[in-house]
Design a protein around this motif. Structure first.
Motif, mmCIF file in Angstrom:
data_model
loop_
_atom_site.group_PDB
_atom_site.id
_atom_site.type_symbol
_atom_site.label_atom_id
_atom_site.label_comp_id
_atom_site.label_asym_id
_atom_site.label_seq_id
_atom_site.Cartn_x
_atom_site.Cartn_y
_atom_site.Cartn_z
ATOM 1 N N THR A 1 -4.527 12.414 -1.950
ATOM 2 C CA THR A 1 -3.442 11.478 -1.646
ATOM 3 C C THR A 1 -2.778 11.833 -0.319
ATOM 4 O O THR A 1 -1.918 11.110 0.153
ATOM 5 N N SER A 2 -3.161 12.959 0.261
ATOM 6 C CA SER A 2 -2.566 13.450 1.500
ATOM 7 C C SER A 2 -3.516 13.195 2.675
ATOM 8 O O SER A 2 -4.035 12.094 2.823
ATOM 9 N N TYR A 3 -3.767 14.200 3.494
ATOM 10 C CA TYR A 3 -4.667 14.089 4.631
ATOM 11 C C TYR A 3 -5.315 15.450 4.863
ATOM 12 O O TYR A 3 -5.057 16.400 4.120
ATOM 13 N N TYR A 4 -6.171 15.554 5.893
ATOM 14 C CA TYR A 4 -6.944 16.771 6.132
ATOM 15 C C TYR A 4 -6.622 17.368 7.500
ATOM 16 O O TYR A 4 -6.406 16.626 8.467
ATOM 17 N N THR A 5 -6.619 18.674 7.578
ATOM 18 C CA THR A 5 -6.447 19.328 8.871
ATOM 19 C C THR A 5 -7.725 19.126 9.697
ATOM 20 O O THR A 5 -8.804 18.826 9.161
ATOM 21 N N ASP A 6 -7.613 19.309 11.012
ATOM 22 C CA ASP A 6 -8.784 19.181 11.884
ATOM 23 C C ASP A 6 -9.866 20.181 11.512
ATOM 24 O O ASP A 6 -11.065 19.875 11.537
ATOM 25 N N THR A 7 -9.452 21.396 11.155
ATOM 26 C CA THR A 7 -10.418 22.421 10.764
ATOM 27 C C THR A 7 -11.150 22.018 9.495
ATOM 28 O O THR A 7 -12.372 22.201 9.369
ATOM 29 N N ALA A 8 -10.416 21.444 8.539
ATOM 30 C CA ALA A 8 -11.036 20.983 7.298
ATOM 31 C C ALA A 8 -12.089 19.916 7.587
ATOM 32 O O ALA A 8 -13.173 19.915 6.981
ATOM 33 N N LYS A 9 -11.794 19.024 8.518
ATOM 34 C CA LYS A 9 -12.747 17.962 8.881
ATOM 35 C C LYS A 9 -14.009 18.558 9.488
ATOM 36 O O LYS A 9 -15.124 18.099 9.197
ATOM 37 N N ARG A 10 -13.841 19.575 10.329
ATOM 38 C CA ARG A 10 -15.005 20.196 10.959
ATOM 39 C C ARG A 10 -15.874 20.910 9.917
ATOM 40 O O ARG A 10 -17.103 20.813 9.944
ATOM 41 N N LYS B 1 0.828 -1.206 0.000
ATOM 42 C CA LYS B 1 0.000 0.000 0.000
ATOM 43 C C LYS B 1 0.865 1.260 0.000
ATOM 44 O O LYS B 1 0.486 2.283 -0.567
ATOM 45 N N THR B 2 2.032 1.179 0.616
ATOM 46 C CA THR B 2 2.976 2.293 0.566
ATOM 47 C C THR B 2 3.433 2.524 -0.872
ATOM 48 O O THR B 2 3.474 3.659 -1.356
ATOM 49 N N GLN B 3 3.778 1.443 -1.557
ATOM 50 C CA GLN B 3 4.176 1.547 -2.962
ATOM 51 C C GLN B 3 3.034 2.078 -3.820
ATOM 52 O O GLN B 3 3.249 2.937 -4.694
ATOM 53 N N LEU B 4 1.819 1.606 -3.555
ATOM 54 C CA LEU B 4 0.645 2.049 -4.306
ATOM 55 C C LEU B 4 0.438 3.554 -4.175
ATOM 56 O O LEU B 4 0.270 4.263 -5.177
ATOM 57 N N LEU B 5 0.466 4.060 -2.941
ATOM 58 C CA LEU B 5 0.230 5.488 -2.732
ATOM 59 C C LEU B 5 1.339 6.326 -3.360
ATOM 60 O O LEU B 5 1.078 7.390 -3.939
#
Length: 302
Positions: free
Chosen positions: A249-258, A152-156
């Motif tokens: 492909t990255s992640y979200y900040t806490d504010t973005a999630k809210r 999965k690391t290779q895939l991403l």
């Protein structure tokens, strides 16, 4: 991506397990640690990968596996079993983590690993193994977990190299596999023109059809922030979409999630780690390889 410094992650594991109700898979625990940044750990650190001679590997995963073993040694979790959830004991649920590991706990842990390493050194003396035996001491229970992380690391990493147009097309394909019927006119032609990368329709079990807007961001580093989610929600309104799906492909900040959860029109957020899980679930351009895992019969008790 920020590098990860090797450390004890036992406290973070217990914190995650407590939030998850006392029982969870290893993958769920790691994800919860990353999303909540327990005990100073960060999302980028948890999923940081490093290149070895023949493959990519996760330094955090080594510490995670050692952390689980150490928690078992001090009585915080039940005995680790293959392909089963990690479970907190009553002590693990209630213990004060302020000074974990305490001096007594450090003594218990050190005694176990000293004995383990002495036995290993004796067995491998003729082979002249590297001195850093702890690096090689990942418990056999975690071999499948490590193998799963490797591909999965290779895939991403490969997805992050996609051109923007290919990533948008790939995301629409995945979302269509998830049950959203992509509008072949709106869903593709608006890509890159009005700020969204797809549009489609989802019919629920109650035969209710909802309009779905899709946004994709191929980031090689750094999180998706509040501004991107606000912009997307504004564009959703212009298309009268009832909910949205945001893929990165990255992640979200806490504010973005809210922000994603606010209001009547919510946005489902799919980050890089969940993206690889969905690719596995829907078998999207991957080939399963049959292999076998030895059961506990073949492994001696410590």
């Amino acid at each position: 991506m920020k590098k990860y410094k090797r450390r004890d992650v036992g406290k973070a594991i217990v914190m995650a397990l407590r939030d998850l109700g006392g029982s969870a898979s290893r993958k769920q625990i790691r994800r919860t640690i990353a999303e909540n940044e327990y005990d100073g750990l960060t999302y980028e650190g948890v999923y940081y990968t490093k290149k070895a001679k023949t493959r990519m590997y996760s330094p955090f995963l080594f510490d995670f596996n050692f952390g689980l073993k150490n928690l078992y040694l001090v009585g915080y979790i039940e005995e680790l079993k293959r392909n089963q959830d990690v479970v907190l004991t009553d002590l693990g649920r209630s213990a004060d983590l302020t000074n974990y590991p305490s001096k007594e706990q450090q003594r218990i842990i050190a005694a176990y690993w000293d004995k383990k390493n002495a036995l290993r050194a004796e067995r491998n003396k003729a082979k002249k193994l590297a001195n850093d035996q702890k690096e090689e001491a990942v418990d056999s229970n975690d071999e499948q977990d490590s193998a799963d992380n490797d591909w999965k690391t290779q895939l991403l990493d490969q997805i992050k190299k996609f051109k923007p147009e290919k990533f948008e097309s790939f995301s629409r394909l995945l979302i269509s596999k998830m049950g959203v019927a992509i509008d072949k006119e709106k869903g593709v032609q608006i890509s890159g023109d009005h700020g969204i990368d797809g549009f489609g329709y989802f019919r629920s079990d109650e035969f209710r059809t909802s309009r779905v807007a899709i946004q994709c961001k191929r980031y090689t580093s750094g999180p998706v922030g509040e501004a991107e989610i606000r912009d997307f929600k504004g564009i959703m309104d212009s298309f009268n979409a009832e909910y949205g799906i945001f893929v990165t492909t990255s992640y979200y900040t806490d504010t973005a999630k809210r922000i994603a959860m606010k209001g009547n029109r919510t946005v489902t957020l799919i980050d890089g780690q969940e993206l690889t899980d969905l690719i596995e679930k829907y078998q999207l351009h991957i080939k399963p390889v049959t292999t076998y895992a030895l059961d506990d019969y073949y492994f001696e008790k410590d």
